[in-house]
Design an enzyme around this catalytic site. Structure first.
Site, PDB file in Angstrom:
ATOM      1  N   GLY A 269       0.871  -1.183   0.000  1.00 62.66           N
ATOM      2  CA  GLY A 269       0.000   0.000   0.000  1.00 62.66           C
ATOM      3  C   GLY A 269       0.903   1.226   0.000  1.00 62.66           C
ATOM      4  O   GLY A 269       1.840   1.317   0.802  1.00 62.66           O
TER       5      GLY A 269
ATOM      6  N   ASP B 273      -1.421   4.897  -6.335  1.00 62.37           N
ATOM      7  CA  ASP B 273       0.009   4.702  -6.052  1.00 62.37           C
ATOM      8  C   ASP B 273       0.866   5.842  -6.595  1.00 62.37           C
ATOM      9  O   ASP B 273       1.949   6.114  -6.094  1.00 62.37           O
ATOM     10  CB  ASP B 273       0.481   3.367  -6.625  1.00 62.37           C
TER      11      ASP B 273
HETATM   12  O1  MRU Z   1       0.716  -3.905  -4.569  1.00 56.94           O
HETATM   13  P1  MRU Z   1       0.111  -3.158  -3.429  1.00 56.94           P
HETATM   14  O2  MRU Z   1      -0.748  -4.000  -2.546  1.00 56.94           O
HETATM   15  O3  MRU Z   1       1.133  -2.349  -2.674  1.00 56.94           O
HETATM   16  O4  MRU Z   1      -0.856  -2.104  -4.150  1.00 56.94           O
HETATM   17  C1  MRU Z   1      -1.641  -1.261  -3.351  1.00 56.94           C
HETATM   18  C2  MRU Z   1      -2.569  -0.431  -4.137  1.00 56.94           C
HETATM   19  O5  MRU Z   1      -2.565  -0.439  -5.351  1.00 56.94           O
HETATM   20  C3  MRU Z   1      -3.446   0.519  -3.389  1.00 56.94           C
HETATM   21  O6  MRU Z   1      -4.664   0.686  -4.048  1.00 56.94           O
HETATM   22  C4  MRU Z   1      -2.741   1.877  -3.294  1.00 56.94           C
HETATM   23  O7  MRU Z   1      -1.460   1.722  -2.785  1.00 56.94           O
HETATM   24  C5  MRU Z   1      -3.483   2.840  -2.456  1.00 56.94           C
HETATM   25  S1  MRU Z   1      -3.323   2.386  -0.742  1.00 56.94           S
HETATM   26  C6  MRU Z   1      -3.888   3.557   0.247  1.00 56.94           C
END
Ligand code: MRU
Length: 358
Positions: free
Chosen positions: A55, A246
């Site tokens: 995240g 992200d």
């Molecule tokens: O691969 P991840 O689990 O790190 O991806 C997370 C996401 O894509 C979330 O939607 C994004 O980081 C927003 S979290 C507040």
């Protein structure tokens, strides 16, 4: 609402105590709640790579604490500690490529490092900077939750059926979430009938993490296959898709978990509003458009196997784990600096000139 929101904070995934970083191992959820202790920058970088912590905001916070751990170790090595610390910056910088919060947090740590005076207690100051990054993300979550709920109330006052993707909650941030923070606040405000959570193939952030967080709080949630989203928009009266981000570029394009782009296309077709919730630390004004965002590709085994068991024919797999939603498919970007409606380059620039609202 702030007090209500603070009282609703139940889960946390990052803990900094006694000079060490503790992370709730997200690979083991929802079946086990295992905390792992980290005391070096390299180990934190590996935890980010392996998705013990994931995240965008949570990755940034973990990296800041990782750097603080690096400062302690390098100070013990002697005079050239700032030079040696570059290795820790490097290893943390290389842990994951897409979420800009990681680089934002490391840059903020670097700026603080450059302002140190000889007489300063470097370790105390760098620890405090990492803690401040953590705390400001928590505050941003609270502000965004309130702004997001205001939008929902303003545009559709009655009970809402929401759809979300990936995990954007307490497990992904320093507080109780970005998109999931808005959903939590909307529920507390009596605005939510049901939340549909995309399972989020292949890593299953939706089924393992989002469903777990919502279930723990008694928020009505149904899990669905990612490919069911268009059908659900057509048949279940979904009024809002609410997701995190992200990296958001200067023109308002949004990189988020793979599958977000097709949600936005489907939302536009069905007249469903599309809200992105992210702190300003997710906005990268150095990149003109989403085409410039490095998209992480992870191992094909995430697709070819389920729980370590091969489920696919003997083929190669392609596994990009983020995609880019063009700005013109987005109704609102909610940040702690305010809300941008129908984002474009000029509106994003104006937003970034503003102060935080808290
Ligand atoms: O691969 P991840 O689990 O790190 O991806 C997370 C996401 O894509 C979330 O939607 C994004 O980081 C927003 S979290 C507040």
């Amino acid at each position: 609402m702030r007090e209500q929101l603070l009282a609703a904070e139940k889960v946390k995934a990052i803990d900094w105590r006694d000079g060490a970083l503790y992370l709730l191992d997200q690979r083991a959820l929802p079946f086990e709640e295992t905390w792992v202790r980290y005391d070096s920058a390299a180990a934190v970088a590996q935890a980010i790579k392996d998705m013990v912590v994931r995240g965008a905001p949570a990755i940034g916070i973990a990296a800041a604490y990782g750097l603080a751990l690096g400062v302690r170790a390098r100070l013990a090595e002697g005079d050239d500690w700032q030079m040696a610390l570059e290795e820790d910056f490097e290893v943390l910088n290389n842990s994951r490529p897409t979420a800009v919060n990681l680089f934002w947090a490391l840059n903020r740590m670097r700026e603080r490092l450059y302002r140190l005076k000889d007489s300063d207690d470097a370790l105390a100051i760098m620890n405090a900077e990492a803690e401040a990054i953590h705390e400001s993300d928590r505050e941003a979550n609270l502000t965004m939750a309130q702004l997001g709920v205001d939008l929902i109330r303003r545009h559709q006052g009655n009970l809402q059926t929401l759809l979300t993707h990936c995990n954007t909650g307490a497990l992904a941030t320093g507080g109780f979430g970005t998109a999931l923070g808005v959903i939590r606040a909307a529920y507390l405000d009596g605005l939510v009938e049901r939340v549909y959570a995309d399972e989020t193939r292949p890593w299953l952030q939706g089924s393992r993490l989002t469903a777990w967080e919502l279930l723990n709080e008694g928020i009505p949630v149904s899990l669905n296959a990612d490919s069911a989203a268009a059908h659900l928009m057509k048949t279940k009266g979904i009024t809002w898709v609410i997701v995190g981000a992200d990296r958001i570029t200067a023109n308002g394009d949004v990189a988020n978990k793979i599958g977000t782009y097709q949600l936005a296309v489907n939302a536009m077709h069905h007249g469903v509003r599309f809200m992105v919730v992210a702190p300003s630390s997710t906005i990268d004004m150095n990149l003109e458009s989403g085409d410039d965002i490095p998209i992480e590709e992870r191992a094909g085994s995430e697709l070819l196997e389920l729980a370590g068991k091969r489920v696919a024919a003997d083929v190669d797999a392609v596994n990009p784990v983020f995609d880019v939603t063009p700005a013109d498919l987005i109704d609102f970007i909610v940040t702690e600096k305010g809300v941008v409606e129908r984002p474009d380059k000029a509106k994003m620039a104006l937003l970034m000139c503003r102060k935080r609202l808290h």
